[in-house]
Write a protein that holds these residues in place. Structure first.
Motif, PDB file in Angstrom:
ATOM      1  N   GLU A  20      -0.166  -7.462   0.749  1.00  0.00           N
ATOM      2  CA  GLU A  20      -1.457  -7.115   0.157  1.00  0.00           C
ATOM      3  C   GLU A  20      -1.333  -6.388  -1.182  1.00  0.00           C
ATOM      4  OE1 GLU A  20      -3.914  -5.242   3.059  1.00  0.00           O
ATOM      5  OE2 GLU A  20      -5.492  -4.732   1.625  1.00  0.00           O
ATOM      6  N   SER A  21      -0.270  -5.603  -1.344  1.00  0.00           N
ATOM      7  CA  SER A  21      -0.140  -4.828  -2.583  1.00  0.00           C
ATOM      8  C   SER A  21       0.039  -5.715  -3.811  1.00  0.00           C
ATOM      9  CB  SER A  21       1.031  -3.847  -2.488  1.00  0.00           C
ATOM     10  OG  SER A  21       2.260  -4.554  -2.550  1.00  0.00           O
ATOM     11  N   SER A  22       0.352  -6.994  -3.599  1.00  0.00           N
ATOM     12  CA  SER A  22       0.604  -7.922  -4.709  1.00  0.00           C
ATOM     13  C   SER A  22      -0.612  -8.122  -5.603  1.00  0.00           C
ATOM     14  CB  SER A  22       1.017  -9.291  -4.150  1.00  0.00           C
ATOM     15  OG  SER A  22       2.035  -9.166  -3.196  1.00  0.00           O
ATOM     16  N   PHE A  23      -1.791  -7.811  -5.080  1.00  0.00           N
ATOM     17  CA  PHE A  23      -3.025  -8.130  -5.805  1.00  0.00           C
ATOM     18  C   PHE A  23      -3.446  -7.031  -6.776  1.00  0.00           C
ATOM     19  CE2 PHE A  23      -2.940 -10.990  -2.273  1.00  0.00           C
ATOM     20  CZ  PHE A  23      -3.496 -12.154  -2.772  1.00  0.00           C
ATOM     21  N   ALA A  24      -4.324  -7.419  -7.712  1.00  0.00           N
ATOM     22  CA  ALA A  24      -4.806  -6.491  -8.738  1.00  0.00           C
ATOM     23  C   ALA A  24      -5.573  -5.335  -8.107  1.00  0.00           C
ATOM     24  CB  ALA A  24      -5.699  -7.237  -9.729  1.00  0.00           C
ATOM     25  N   ASP A  25      -5.403  -4.147  -8.676  1.00  0.00           N
ATOM     26  CA  ASP A  25      -5.898  -2.923  -8.051  1.00  0.00           C
ATOM     27  C   ASP A  25      -7.058  -2.247  -8.775  1.00  0.00           C
ATOM     28  OD1 ASP A  25      -3.758  -2.581  -5.948  1.00  0.00           O
ATOM     29  OD2 ASP A  25      -2.553  -2.777  -7.760  1.00  0.00           O
ATOM     30  N   GLU A  26      -7.144  -2.432 -10.078  1.00  0.00           N
ATOM     31  CA  GLU A  26      -8.046  -1.589 -10.864  1.00  0.00           C
ATOM     32  C   GLU A  26      -8.658  -2.409 -12.007  1.00  0.00           C
ATOM     33  OE1 GLU A  26      -6.245   2.477 -11.388  1.00  0.00           O
ATOM     34  OE2 GLU A  26      -6.708   1.996 -13.472  1.00  0.00           O
ATOM     35  N   LYS A  64      -5.575  -4.165 -13.703  1.00  0.00           N
ATOM     36  CA  LYS A  64      -4.264  -3.521 -13.700  1.00  0.00           C
ATOM     37  C   LYS A  64      -3.697  -3.502 -12.281  1.00  0.00           C
ATOM     38  CE  LYS A  64      -1.853   0.672 -15.086  1.00  0.00           C
ATOM     39  NZ  LYS A  64      -1.945   2.084 -15.472  1.00  0.00           N
ATOM     40  N   PHE A  65      -2.394  -3.732 -12.205  1.00  0.00           N
ATOM     41  CA  PHE A  65      -1.671  -3.496 -10.957  1.00  0.00           C
ATOM     42  C   PHE A  65      -1.222  -2.041 -10.984  1.00  0.00           C
ATOM     43  CE2 PHE A  65      -0.527  -8.017 -11.985  1.00  0.00           C
ATOM     44  CZ  PHE A  65      -1.179  -8.619 -10.923  1.00  0.00           C
ATOM     45  N   THR A  66      -1.553  -1.271  -9.946  1.00  0.00           N
ATOM     46  CA  THR A  66      -1.155   0.139  -9.946  1.00  0.00           C
ATOM     47  C   THR A  66      -0.101   0.460  -8.887  1.00  0.00           C
ATOM     48  OG1 THR A  66      -2.992   0.727  -8.494  1.00  0.00           O
ATOM     49  CG2 THR A  66      -3.355   0.933 -10.865  1.00  0.00           C
ATOM     50  N   ASP A  67      -0.154  -0.209  -7.725  1.00  0.00           N
ATOM     51  CA  ASP A  67       0.871   0.045  -6.703  1.00  0.00           C
ATOM     52  C   ASP A  67       1.932  -1.040  -6.711  1.00  0.00           C
ATOM     53  OD1 ASP A  67      -0.508  -2.064  -5.631  1.00  0.00           O
ATOM     54  OD2 ASP A  67      -0.969  -1.107  -3.715  1.00  0.00           O
ATOM     55  N   ASN A  68       1.918  -1.863  -7.739  1.00  0.00           N
ATOM     56  CA  ASN A  68       2.897  -2.935  -7.901  1.00  0.00           C
ATOM     57  C   ASN A  68       2.893  -3.344  -9.369  1.00  0.00           C
ATOM     58  OD1 ASN A  68       0.210  -4.178  -7.564  1.00  0.00           O
ATOM     59  ND2 ASN A  68       1.321  -6.103  -7.695  1.00  0.00           N
ATOM     60  N   ALA A  69       3.730  -4.307  -9.722  1.00  0.00           N
ATOM     61  CA  ALA A  69       3.726  -4.861 -11.078  1.00  0.00           C
ATOM     62  C   ALA A  69       4.250  -6.285 -11.000  1.00  0.00           C
ATOM     63  CB  ALA A  69       4.593  -4.024 -12.012  1.00  0.00           C
TER      64      ALA A  69
END
Ligand SMILES: [Ca+2]
Ligand SMILES: [Ca+2]
Ligand SMILES: [Ca+2]
Length: 208
Positions: A20-26, A64-69
């Motif tokens: 799930e973290s792969s997706f855009a966060d912000e 932006k990705f915040t918990d991943n890149a």
């Protein structure tokens, strides 16, 4: 911590090794145009769930990705997937990526569920982590409806790594922050860091 393969999950028919973290966060910035101006931009964040926001003719969004890149995979596997869920195959988007949200690299256009292998894109530095994605409605079909323009569901980094640890924007990389305590995960990060630390040590001794 290394990305564990046991986290791998499938969303919208695509397997994401980092889940799930792969997706855009912000949402960083956006402009919804025309009939779509009142849409809920947050529908583009998180996993692919078929809930979408329409961009309107030439509307855009920066996420932006915040918990991943996003990073290169080192091979021809796809690294980024953009989920557009509109009914019209004509509604294309133009996609850009960036390390800092200022300098953009165009990686192509697509519609529906579209995939990108960033390793081969001109201008992409595979030593870098890309935290920003910009999506621009490319076709510019101005219908006046609330579904005007490309209908964006989600943005996912298939090749996903830990987020950038250093938010430095202007290239002032000459000093290690005193509170720097993150253990580098990869030799590509560790080697330059060790070199900088070594230089700092030598420099420090010379001044005594
Ligand atoms: Ca994420
Ligand atoms: Ca790739
Ligand atoms: Ca969605």
């Amino acid at each position: 911590m290394l990305v564990s393969p046991v986290l791998g999950q499938t969303y919208g028919g695509v397997e994401f090794p980092s889940g799930e973290s792969s997706f855009a966060d912000e949402i960083v910035e956006y402009q919804l145009k025309g009939g779509a101006a009142d849409g809920n931009i947050s529908k583009i964040l998180g996993i692919a769930d078929r809930k979408s926001v329409s961009l309107g003719a030439y509307g855009y969004v920066v996420v932006k990705f915040t918990d991943n890149a996003l990073k290169c995979s080192g091979d021809e596997q796809n690294d980024l997937v953009v989920y557009e869920v509109g009914n019209s195959a004509q509604e294309l988007v133009e996609i850009f990526i960036s390390t800092d949200g200022n300098e953009w690299i165009r990686i192509g256009t697509g519609g529906k569920k579209c995939f990108f292998d960033i390793d081969t894109v001109e201008g992409v530095d595979c030593e870098e982590k890309y935290s920003y994605v910009k999506i621009v409605d490319y076709t510019g079909l101005n219908t006046g409806s609330s579904y005007e323009g490309a209908d964006m569901d989600a943005i996912g980094a298939i090749t996903s790594t830990n987020p950038t640890s250093n938010e430095e924007k202007s290239g002032d990389n000459s000093r290690i922050p005193s509170d720097y305590n993150e253990v580098p995960e990869f030799p590509t990060i560790a080697m330059p860091m060790l070199a900088i630390m070594g230089l700092a040590l030598i420099y420090g001794k010379k001044r005594q």
